[in-house]
Design a protein around this motif. Sequence first.
Motif, PDB file in Angstrom:
ATOM      1  N   VAL A  46       0.847  -1.193   0.000  1.00 36.47           N
ATOM      2  CA  VAL A  46       0.000   0.000   0.000  1.00 36.47           C
ATOM      3  C   VAL A  46       0.876   1.234   0.000  1.00 36.47           C
ATOM      4  CG1 VAL A  46      -1.799   1.281   1.234  1.00 36.47           C
ATOM      5  CG2 VAL A  46      -1.805  -1.234   1.272  1.00 36.47           C
ATOM      6  N   ALA A  47       0.557   2.207  -0.842  1.00 40.01           N
ATOM      7  CA  ALA A  47       1.300   3.464  -0.881  1.00 40.01           C
ATOM      8  C   ALA A  47       0.361   4.604  -0.508  1.00 40.01           C
ATOM      9  CB  ALA A  47       1.889   3.705  -2.271  1.00 40.01           C
ATOM     10  N   LEU A  48       0.773   5.420   0.449  1.00 35.65           N
ATOM     11  CA  LEU A  48       0.017   6.602   0.842  1.00 35.65           C
ATOM     12  C   LEU A  48       0.565   7.794   0.074  1.00 35.65           C
ATOM     13  CD1 LEU A  48      -0.061   6.134   4.731  1.00 35.65           C
ATOM     14  CD2 LEU A  48      -1.665   5.236   3.024  1.00 35.65           C
ATOM     15  N   VAL A  49      -0.280   8.462  -0.691  1.00 40.24           N
ATOM     16  CA  VAL A  49       0.161   9.628  -1.459  1.00 40.24           C
ATOM     17  C   VAL A  49      -0.719  10.811  -1.081  1.00 40.24           C
ATOM     18  CG1 VAL A  49       1.032   8.253  -3.391  1.00 40.24           C
ATOM     19  CG2 VAL A  49      -1.342   9.018  -3.407  1.00 40.24           C
ATOM     20  N   GLY A  50      -0.172  11.980  -1.263  1.00 35.65           N
ATOM     21  CA  GLY A  50      -0.931  13.182  -0.935  1.00 35.65           C
ATOM     22  C   GLY A  50      -0.016  14.369  -0.739  1.00 35.65           C
ATOM     23  N   TYR A  51      -0.635  15.516  -0.524  1.00 34.92           N
ATOM     24  CA  TYR A  51       0.118  16.755  -0.304  1.00 34.92           C
ATOM     25  C   TYR A  51       0.935  16.668   0.987  1.00 34.92           C
ATOM     26  CZ  TYR A  51      -1.391  20.140  -3.844  1.00 34.92           C
ATOM     27  OH  TYR A  51      -1.554  20.847  -5.003  1.00 34.92           O
ATOM     28  N   PRO A  52       1.973  17.490   1.106  1.00 38.03           N
ATOM     29  CA  PRO A  52       2.685  17.577   2.386  1.00 38.03           C
ATOM     30  C   PRO A  52       1.719  17.949   3.516  1.00 38.03           C
ATOM     31  CG  PRO A  52       3.906  18.726   0.662  1.00 38.03           C
ATOM     32  CD  PRO A  52       2.578  18.365   0.074  1.00 38.03           C
ATOM     33  N   SER A  53       1.942  17.385   4.673  1.00 35.32           N
ATOM     34  CA  SER A  53       1.144  17.659   5.876  1.00 35.32           C
ATOM     35  C   SER A  53      -0.305  17.217   5.746  1.00 35.32           C
ATOM     36  CB  SER A  53       1.190  19.156   6.238  1.00 35.32           C
ATOM     37  OG  SER A  53       2.507  19.545   6.533  1.00 35.32           O
TER      38      SER A  53
END
Length: 479
Positions: A162-169
């Motif tokens: 599983v990879a968690l992606v998203g903006y910083p913070s």
Amino acid sequence: MTTFVDRVELHVAAGNGGHGCASVHREKFKPLGGPDGGNGGRGGDVILVVDQSVTTLLEYHHSPHRKATNGQPGAGDNRSGKDGQDLVLTVPDGTVVLDKKGNVLADLVGEGTTFIAGQGGRGGLGNAALASARRKAPGFALLGEPGEARDIVLELKTVADVALVGYPSAGKSSLISVLSAAKPKIADYPFTTLVPNLGVVTAGSTVYTIADVPGLIPGASQGRGLGLEFLRHVERCSVLVHVLDTATLESERDPVTDLDVIEEELKQYGGLEDRPRIVVLNKIDIPDGKDLADMIRPDLEERGYQVFEISAVARTGLKELSFALAGIVAEARAAKPKEEATRIVIRPKAVDDTGFTVTYDEHEEVYRVRGEKPERWVRQTDFNNDEAVGYLADRLNRLGVEDALMKAGARAGDGVAIGSEDNAVVFDWEPSMMAGAEMLGRRGEDHRLEAPRPAAQRRRDREAERDDAQREYDEFDPF
């Protein structure tokens, strides 16, 4: 100070083979006891091995030059040289080996997976191994081959489900810290995470790994921010989880726009279109965050996303998310084809394959001979020894190189190069159908080792030698 490295250029050099020994056995009352030179030892290989305890390529970032040990030369009394010691380099699981042009040489996944990055050189044969019924006392030995040296690139692609992606913070590090035992650095400023973090999650009977990827921003696929540097770590994942901040303090941002931006960056990077997506609306413990999550959830579900509302801080909604991820991972594992048993592929040579080619190089104005055997034989020849040069001529003639040069149009005095353009031996060709040993007589033979033969017997022996030259080569040539 650098603590995590996932891409390095490595310069590897395998060990050189030891030279063979030219020696004659001597003892009291037996001054010419025959050749007893031993073979040289094999050079050590450079081997890459996957080790689960290794998580970074940092060691090779600081020490990029690695060399295996050389083989030892042979000695008299039939003593062979010691083989060089293999150099084993441990790498993390998921390391990809590439050449300088970017071509993939190996994809190392799984504990214990190995790849020979540099092949050690063969040891040269001593004169005892070169002796035959017609060459009873060779006065030469073969040189050891140089080990393979090349530049390779190691890239680490994290092996995670599983990879968690998203903006910083957005809360990726907080989420992985509560789902697993991982303890990443957490703070409320951008780019807190500078390296991918990996954690192990247990949900029922399924155990899977989860990684948070350092924050992506617009333009990450073109090199902005830290995203491009770590996007390769999502390539092996079975599912992508968009972690959206529903309580962002930036007025120009909203969760749906963040999702669209990150999806565009993943699209530009390429190769991730088939991965299932899950959307996680984080920070619902804040009232405004909960209201915004309830507002945008219907739109996201209309797009086909499976949406979960959670709070990493309050640990709300984590169980449902964890089991949902476990279900997707289990399906992905079941869909993977089973590992096939190792198959040995046999590719027989064509009946007309001579093992070498002869072409005319108009730029260098030489006839170039290329082939594994001729090039190896040249590397093993001591050109300071006339007998060794004659032995090389014999081998090349028996292989058919001289006939091929004549068919290609070569004439006496033309230049002939054996090997590649940057590492070739060039000489002026003097054609002779009676090459090597036949021209110089019975080279390598000491008549003191045998009783004199009648003239008629010597004549019959010479005729037999010409008739069975090819057969003798097949029986006695070690390569």
